[in-house]
Design a protein around this motif. Structure first.
Motif, PDB file in Angstrom:
ATOM      1  N   PRO A  35       0.811  -1.220   0.000  1.00  0.00           N
ATOM      2  CA  PRO A  35       0.000   0.000   0.000  1.00  0.00           C
ATOM      3  C   PRO A  35       0.843   1.269   0.000  1.00  0.00           C
ATOM      4  CG  PRO A  35       0.047  -0.944   2.177  1.00  0.00           C
ATOM      5  CD  PRO A  35       0.850  -1.860   1.309  1.00  0.00           C
ATOM      6  N   LEU A  36       1.790   1.338  -0.888  1.00  0.00           N
ATOM      7  CA  LEU A  36       2.552   2.581  -1.010  1.00  0.00           C
ATOM      8  C   LEU A  36       2.122   3.255  -2.297  1.00  0.00           C
ATOM      9  CD1 LEU A  36       6.209   1.694   0.005  1.00  0.00           C
ATOM     10  CD2 LEU A  36       4.570   3.090   1.233  1.00  0.00           C
ATOM     11  N   PRO A  37       1.730   4.520  -2.211  1.00  0.00           N
ATOM     12  CA  PRO A  37       1.296   5.208  -3.415  1.00  0.00           C
ATOM     13  C   PRO A  37       2.460   5.337  -4.399  1.00  0.00           C
ATOM     14  CG  PRO A  37       1.579   6.739  -1.611  1.00  0.00           C
ATOM     15  CD  PRO A  37       1.732   5.375  -1.038  1.00  0.00           C
ATOM     16  N   CYS A 119      14.348   0.335  -5.047  1.00  0.00           N
ATOM     17  CA  CYS A 119      14.997   1.139  -4.003  1.00  0.00           C
ATOM     18  C   CYS A 119      14.706   2.621  -4.226  1.00  0.00           C
ATOM     19  CB  CYS A 119      16.510   0.918  -4.012  1.00  0.00           C
ATOM     20  SG  CYS A 119      16.996  -0.714  -3.436  1.00  0.00           S
ATOM     21  N   LEU A 127      10.704  10.165   0.959  1.00  0.00           N
ATOM     22  CA  LEU A 127      10.780  11.621   0.815  1.00  0.00           C
ATOM     23  C   LEU A 127       9.410  12.272   0.894  1.00  0.00           C
ATOM     24  CD1 LEU A 127      13.435  12.352  -1.946  1.00  0.00           C
ATOM     25  CD2 LEU A 127      13.428  13.112   0.423  1.00  0.00           C
ATOM     26  N   THR A 128       8.421  11.721   0.163  1.00  0.00           N
ATOM     27  CA  THR A 128       7.104  12.364   0.153  1.00  0.00           C
ATOM     28  C   THR A 128       6.378  12.181   1.469  1.00  0.00           C
ATOM     29  OG1 THR A 128       6.463  10.442  -1.120  1.00  0.00           O
ATOM     30  CG2 THR A 128       6.420  12.539  -2.258  1.00  0.00           C
ATOM     31  N   LEU A 129       6.522  11.008   2.088  1.00  0.00           N
ATOM     32  CA  LEU A 129       5.777  10.775   3.329  1.00  0.00           C
ATOM     33  C   LEU A 129       6.502  11.345   4.537  1.00  0.00           C
ATOM     34  CD1 LEU A 129       4.539   7.136   2.709  1.00  0.00           C
ATOM     35  CD2 LEU A 129       3.228   9.233   2.562  1.00  0.00           C
ATOM     36  N   ASN A 131       8.687   9.957   6.486  1.00  0.00           N
ATOM     37  CA  ASN A 131       9.181   9.048   7.519  1.00  0.00           C
ATOM     38  C   ASN A 131       9.697   7.761   6.890  1.00  0.00           C
ATOM     39  OD1 ASN A 131       7.130   7.187   7.099  1.00  0.00           O
ATOM     40  ND2 ASN A 131       5.850   8.035   8.717  1.00  0.00           N
ATOM     41  N   LEU A 132      10.218   6.873   7.718  1.00  0.00           N
ATOM     42  CA  LEU A 132      10.916   5.701   7.194  1.00  0.00           C
ATOM     43  C   LEU A 132      10.009   4.490   6.998  1.00  0.00           C
ATOM     44  CD1 LEU A 132      14.262   5.944   9.199  1.00  0.00           C
ATOM     45  CD2 LEU A 132      13.842   6.558   6.826  1.00  0.00           C
ATOM     46  N   ALA A 133       8.705   4.659   7.270  1.00  0.00           N
ATOM     47  CA  ALA A 133       7.802   3.511   7.205  1.00  0.00           C
ATOM     48  C   ALA A 133       7.871   2.740   5.878  1.00  0.00           C
ATOM     49  CB  ALA A 133       6.373   3.967   7.479  1.00  0.00           C
ATOM     50  N   PRO A 134       7.986   3.419   4.724  1.00  0.00           N
ATOM     51  CA  PRO A 134       8.013   2.673   3.458  1.00  0.00           C
ATOM     52  C   PRO A 134       9.164   1.673   3.358  1.00  0.00           C
ATOM     53  CG  PRO A 134       7.623   4.991   3.041  1.00  0.00           C
ATOM     54  CD  PRO A 134       7.981   4.868   4.497  1.00  0.00           C
ATOM     55  N   LEU A 135      10.235   1.903   4.113  1.00  0.00           N
ATOM     56  CA  LEU A 135      11.377   0.984   4.077  1.00  0.00           C
ATOM     57  C   LEU A 135      10.949  -0.441   4.409  1.00  0.00           C
ATOM     58  CD1 LEU A 135      14.465   2.696   5.731  1.00  0.00           C
ATOM     59  CD2 LEU A 135      14.210   1.876   3.398  1.00  0.00           C
ATOM     60  N   GLY A 136       9.905  -0.572   5.207  1.00  0.00           N
ATOM     61  CA  GLY A 136       9.426  -1.879   5.619  1.00  0.00           C
ATOM     62  C   GLY A 136       8.994  -2.740   4.443  1.00  0.00           C
ATOM     63  N   TYR A 137       8.597  -2.095   3.342  1.00  0.00           N
ATOM     64  CA  TYR A 137       8.142  -2.853   2.181  1.00  0.00           C
ATOM     65  C   TYR A 137       9.276  -3.208   1.234  1.00  0.00           C
ATOM     66  CZ  TYR A 137       3.626  -1.364   3.857  1.00  0.00           C
ATOM     67  OH  TYR A 137       2.535  -1.157   4.637  1.00  0.00           O
ATOM     68  N   LEU A 138      10.455  -2.645   1.490  1.00  0.00           N
ATOM     69  CA  LEU A 138      11.558  -2.838   0.553  1.00  0.00           C
ATOM     70  C   LEU A 138      11.970  -4.305   0.393  1.00  0.00           C
ATOM     71  CD1 LEU A 138      13.306  -1.432  -1.430  1.00  0.00           C
ATOM     72  CD2 LEU A 138      14.892  -0.818   0.374  1.00  0.00           C
TER      73      LEU A 138
ATOM     74  N   ALA B  27       7.765  18.362  -4.350  1.00  0.00           N
ATOM     75  CA  ALA B  27       7.185  17.139  -3.796  1.00  0.00           C
ATOM     76  C   ALA B  27       8.062  16.616  -2.658  1.00  0.00           C
ATOM     77  CB  ALA B  27       7.059  16.082  -4.884  1.00  0.00           C
ATOM     78  N   ALA B  28       9.362  16.766  -2.834  1.00  0.00           N
ATOM     79  CA  ALA B  28      10.260  16.221  -1.836  1.00  0.00           C
ATOM     80  C   ALA B  28      10.190  16.999  -0.528  1.00  0.00           C
ATOM     81  CB  ALA B  28      11.684  16.245  -2.363  1.00  0.00           C
ATOM     82  N   GLY B  31       7.180  16.896   2.415  1.00  0.00           N
ATOM     83  CA  GLY B  31       7.011  15.654   3.137  1.00  0.00           C
ATOM     84  C   GLY B  31       6.319  15.823   4.475  1.00  0.00           C
ATOM     85  N   GLY B  32       6.173  14.736   5.180  1.00  0.00           N
ATOM     86  CA  GLY B  32       5.561  14.786   6.495  1.00  0.00           C
ATOM     87  C   GLY B  32       4.058  14.940   6.421  1.00  0.00           C
ATOM     88  N   ASP B 213       0.167  11.968  -3.073  1.00  0.00           N
ATOM     89  CA  ASP B 213       0.537  10.935  -4.034  1.00  0.00           C
ATOM     90  C   ASP B 213      -0.269  11.037  -5.325  1.00  0.00           C
ATOM     91  OD1 ASP B 213      -1.975   9.679  -3.672  1.00  0.00           O
ATOM     92  OD2 ASP B 213      -1.246   8.654  -1.912  1.00  0.00           O
TER      93      ASP B 213
ATOM     94  N   TYR C  31      14.860  -3.638   9.761  1.00  0.00           N
ATOM     95  CA  TYR C  31      13.686  -2.782   9.880  1.00  0.00           C
ATOM     96  C   TYR C  31      12.608  -3.389  10.768  1.00  0.00           C
ATOM     97  CZ  TYR C  31       9.814   0.244   8.800  1.00  0.00           C
ATOM     98  OH  TYR C  31       8.779   1.116   8.913  1.00  0.00           O
ATOM     99  N   TRP C  32      12.174  -4.604  10.403  1.00  0.00           N
ATOM    100  CA  TRP C  32      11.040  -5.184  11.134  1.00  0.00           C
ATOM    101  C   TRP C  32      11.446  -5.599  12.540  1.00  0.00           C
ATOM    102  CZ3 TRP C  32       6.590  -3.900   9.412  1.00  0.00           C
ATOM    103  CH2 TRP C  32       6.400  -3.719   8.048  1.00  0.00           C
ATOM    104  N   VAL C 126       1.551   6.692   9.026  1.00  0.00           N
ATOM    105  CA  VAL C 126       1.854   6.728   7.604  1.00  0.00           C
ATOM    106  C   VAL C 126       2.443   5.389   7.174  1.00  0.00           C
ATOM    107  CG1 VAL C 126       3.064   7.979   5.812  1.00  0.00           C
ATOM    108  CG2 VAL C 126       2.261   9.173   7.828  1.00  0.00           C
TER     109      VAL C 126
END
Lengths: 171, 358, 140
Positions: A35-37, A119, A127-129, A131-138, B27-28, B31-32, B213, C31-32, C126
């Motif tokens: 669920p990452l845009p 990556c 960058l857009t969100l 925070n580092l949460a998207p890294l979890g899907y990497l 866009a960059a 953030g937040g 997004d 990460y996890w 998020v």
């Protein structure tokens, strides 16, 4: 960089092809799994792989930039540009580097490209969100990139075999 | 020839790069969570969120504008333009140009909907106690007397910028002020280059662009029977959406429920078979400036009119200022007009039946 | 052709694949491993008074229901936070709208007490999966 008319035409055809692939890619509901845009498989990398070998890094880069820009303009969504650029450019750089290693086949190069593509996209999401949460899907995306990379390499390879009998790429 | 070609390609690439660089940068850095603010004004709570470099600046400007509008338009503040006008006893009063044009707009919108939206209903609403929170059911005699002062024609807008309220009329812009405020915030967002944002001014929603997004904002329409439930979700970009419902403010006396949307024809809370009306308009499609103002006025008017008249009005007004509707009826039907067919997502877990109206 | 292309899968390609898998594995642990405790309902309750954030509760980190009180403009609200949602238990405000709102459980929902100018909003963390019922704003 000198570009012959034939090469220019080939660039245009490849850009159109890459755009079509980007469009087809939108129909694959990767978002259900991750669920990452803005995340995409990176099928348009087929064109990057092919262009890299057939036309060289310079023109491959031109095609990539044209594809990203036009894709964002057509979709009317400039935010997606960041995702496609970060993904596309990362893949491009890694593939340029890997293609210098003469021992690697087109499969190895495109797998590396696919992994770099994901990556780059995750970096765009971070960058857009903010925070580092998207890294979890990497990790999951990297696993998928083995599959997409193989697929991309296979298709680009088929393209080469088909083109060998034409004089299209002889400058 | 080759040189010319390569020059063209180079130029194209430079253009592409310039095009790439600008949006990628914004866009960059956007953030937040973006900038957000919660404001208590106009007797409601307002939530504003703006993404982008100028997010904070835009929200500050929006907050100032909303507070200024409240000072200008409030009926409960004695020094507002509206209070001065109401207290003038029919004499022409010079009012602020912005208030003047909003009164004019409210009168025009009222005429367009056959006075089902009527800013001169103020004394009747007061008699019910909805402005003071001291609720009561007025006597029929009192209502009959008050209704003689309810007439849009009693508002005299003079070319010299003065307004006179004839025949003992008084006005309340409460039914349009939040919609107008959302138009103002929309302009502020545009001026500050905000490309993604959302505001909710107590039943008045404006979404700027899509989410960061690029996907549409998801705007839920509240379930009139359940404050935390929803009848459906609207997927909107650059749009205004305003809901009016009798469930928003009401009191009960002797087992009967009286809500705050008064039918100007009867002086009693409207009973039209509708429990909630949502009016949606694209922020850039409307010819008249101020879609938010229009949606606010229409949502009240349609609630008073009922489904049949509202849908007829919708059908006959598609060419000029297009808008779309989500109507929730007393018998648990949800009527969605065709323009929203692709944007409306039903709540499958609800007990409503859904119909697309054409 | 600018460069010769090897079109057949070879041993060296496996090294690339292995490197990617190794990276994926490393990231999974890195990460996890750290965030496994933070994963859960993915909801954070943000409490504001007159627009200023005064408290923030990560619902996932709660094991049992927890009550907190907030006072503003002379009114006091008792708010109950639980892993599943938030509600205003009691309030001494005249309208009681905040109490009547009941329990909110989804991102985007909020409870507002106008007299006290206190609001409680649920926000999704998020990166959390978006489910069909989620929305950004509610009108009505």
């Amino acid at each position: 960089m000198k570009i012959t008319t034939k090469q220019l035409t080939l660039c245009a055809v490849l850009t159109a092809l890459a755009l079509a692939l980007s469009y087809v890619e939108n129909m694959i509901p990767l978002g259900l799994l991750i669920p990452l845009p803005g995340i995409k498989l990176g099928l348009a990398n087929i064109v990057t792989v092919f262009a890299l070998y057939a036309l060289g890094p310079g023109q491959a880069l031109l095609i990539l930039l044209a594809r990203c820009t036009l894709g964002a303009v057509f979709a009317g969504n400039l935010n997606a540009l960041l995702f496609s650029l970060m993904g596309g450019l990362s893949a491009m750089l890694v593939m340029i580097a890997l293609s210098r290693l003469k021992r690697l086949s087109i499969y190895g190069v495109s797998m590396g490209g696919a992994a770099a593509h994901n990556c780059g996209q995750v970096a765009a999401a971070v960058l857009t969100l903010g925070n580092l949460a998207p890294l979890g899907y990497l990790p999951l995306l990297l696993g998928i990139s083995l599959f997409t990379g193989t697929l991309t390499g296979l298709i680009a390879g088929l393209l080469f075999r088909a083109m060998e009998h034409t004089n299209l790429m002889k400058a | 020839m080759k040189k010319i070609l390569s020059m063209i390609v180079l130029a194209a690439v430079l253009c592409a790069l310039a095009g790439c660089a600008a949006p990628a940068k914004s866009a960059a850095s956007s953030g937040g969570d973006g900038a957000s603010a919660e404001i208590f004004a106009m007797d409601t709570v307002m939530d504003l969120t703006a993404y982008g470099d100028n997010g904070e600046t835009a929200l500050k400007a929006a907050e100032e504008k909303i507070n200024a509008l409240e000072d200008l338009l409030s009926r409960t503040r004695e020094d507002s333009e509206i209070s001065k006008l109401n207290a003038a006893g029919g004499q022409p009063v010079e009012v602020d140009p912005e208030a003047f044009s909003l009164i004019s707009r409210a009168q025009g919108l009222g005429y367009a909907v056959d006075s089902t939206f009527n800013i001169t209903i103020a004394p009747v609403v007061s008699a019910w106690g909805f402005t003071t929170d001291h609720y009561q059911v007025p006597s029929q005699a009192e209502l009959s007397e008050l209704l003689t002062h309810v007439d849009l024609a009693d508002i005299e807008l003079n070319p010299d910028g003065t307004v006179a309220l004839k025949n003992g009329a008084s006005i309340d812009l409460g039914g349009i002020a939040k919609g107008y405020a959302s138009d103002c915030v929309s302009d502020i967002f545009t001026d500050n280059g905000i490309t993604s944002g959302k505001i909710s001014l107590g039943g008045n929603v404006y979404v700027c662009g899509g989410k960061v997004d690029g996907t549409p904002w998801r705007v839920a329409v509240q379930d009139p029977k359940d404050e935390t439930g929803w009848v459906g979700v609207l997927k909107l970009k650059d749009a205004f959406a305003v809901t009016s419902g009798g469930y928003q403010r009401y009191f009960e006396e002797n087992g009967k429920r009286y809500h705050h949307i008064i039918d100007p024809a009867t002086g009693y809370p409207a009973e039209s078979g509708l429990v909630s009306v949502t009016v949606v308009a694209n922020a850039y499609q409307t010819s008249a400036t101020g879609s938010g103002t229009m949606c606010d006025a229409y949502s009240t008017a349609f609630f008073v009119m009922g489904a049949d008249k509202a849908l007829n009005f919708w059908r006959s007004n598609q060419s000029k200022d297009p808008f779309d509707l989500v109507l929730v009826t007393e018998d648990n039907r949800v009527l969605v007009t065709s323009g929203l067919a692709d944007e409306f997502e039903e709540n499958e877990g609800s007990d409503y039946t859904y119909e697309i109206v054409r | 052709m600018k460069s010769s292309v090897k079109l057949h899968f070879c041993r060296w390609d496996l090294i690339v694949a292995a490197a990617i898998l190794l990276l994926a594995g490393g990231l999974t642990f890195g990460y996890w491993g750290q965030t496994v405790s933070a994963a859960g309902s993915g909801l954070t309750a943000v409490v504001s008074a007159n627009g200023e954030e005064i408290d923030r509760v990560d619902l996932a980190s709660l094991k049992t229901a927890e009550e907190r009180t907030y006072t503003d403009l002379g009114y006091t609200l008792t708010v109950e936070f639980s892993p599943d949602g938030v509600c205003v238990e009691t309030s001494d405000c005249p309208t009681q709208d905040c109490v009547h709102t009941g329990t909110i459980t989804r991102a985007g929902q909020s409870i507002v007490c106008l007299p006290a100018r206190i609001s409680v909003q649920l926000k999704a963390d998020v990166g959390q999966a978006a489910s069909s019922g989620d929305f950004d704003v509610m009108i009505g």
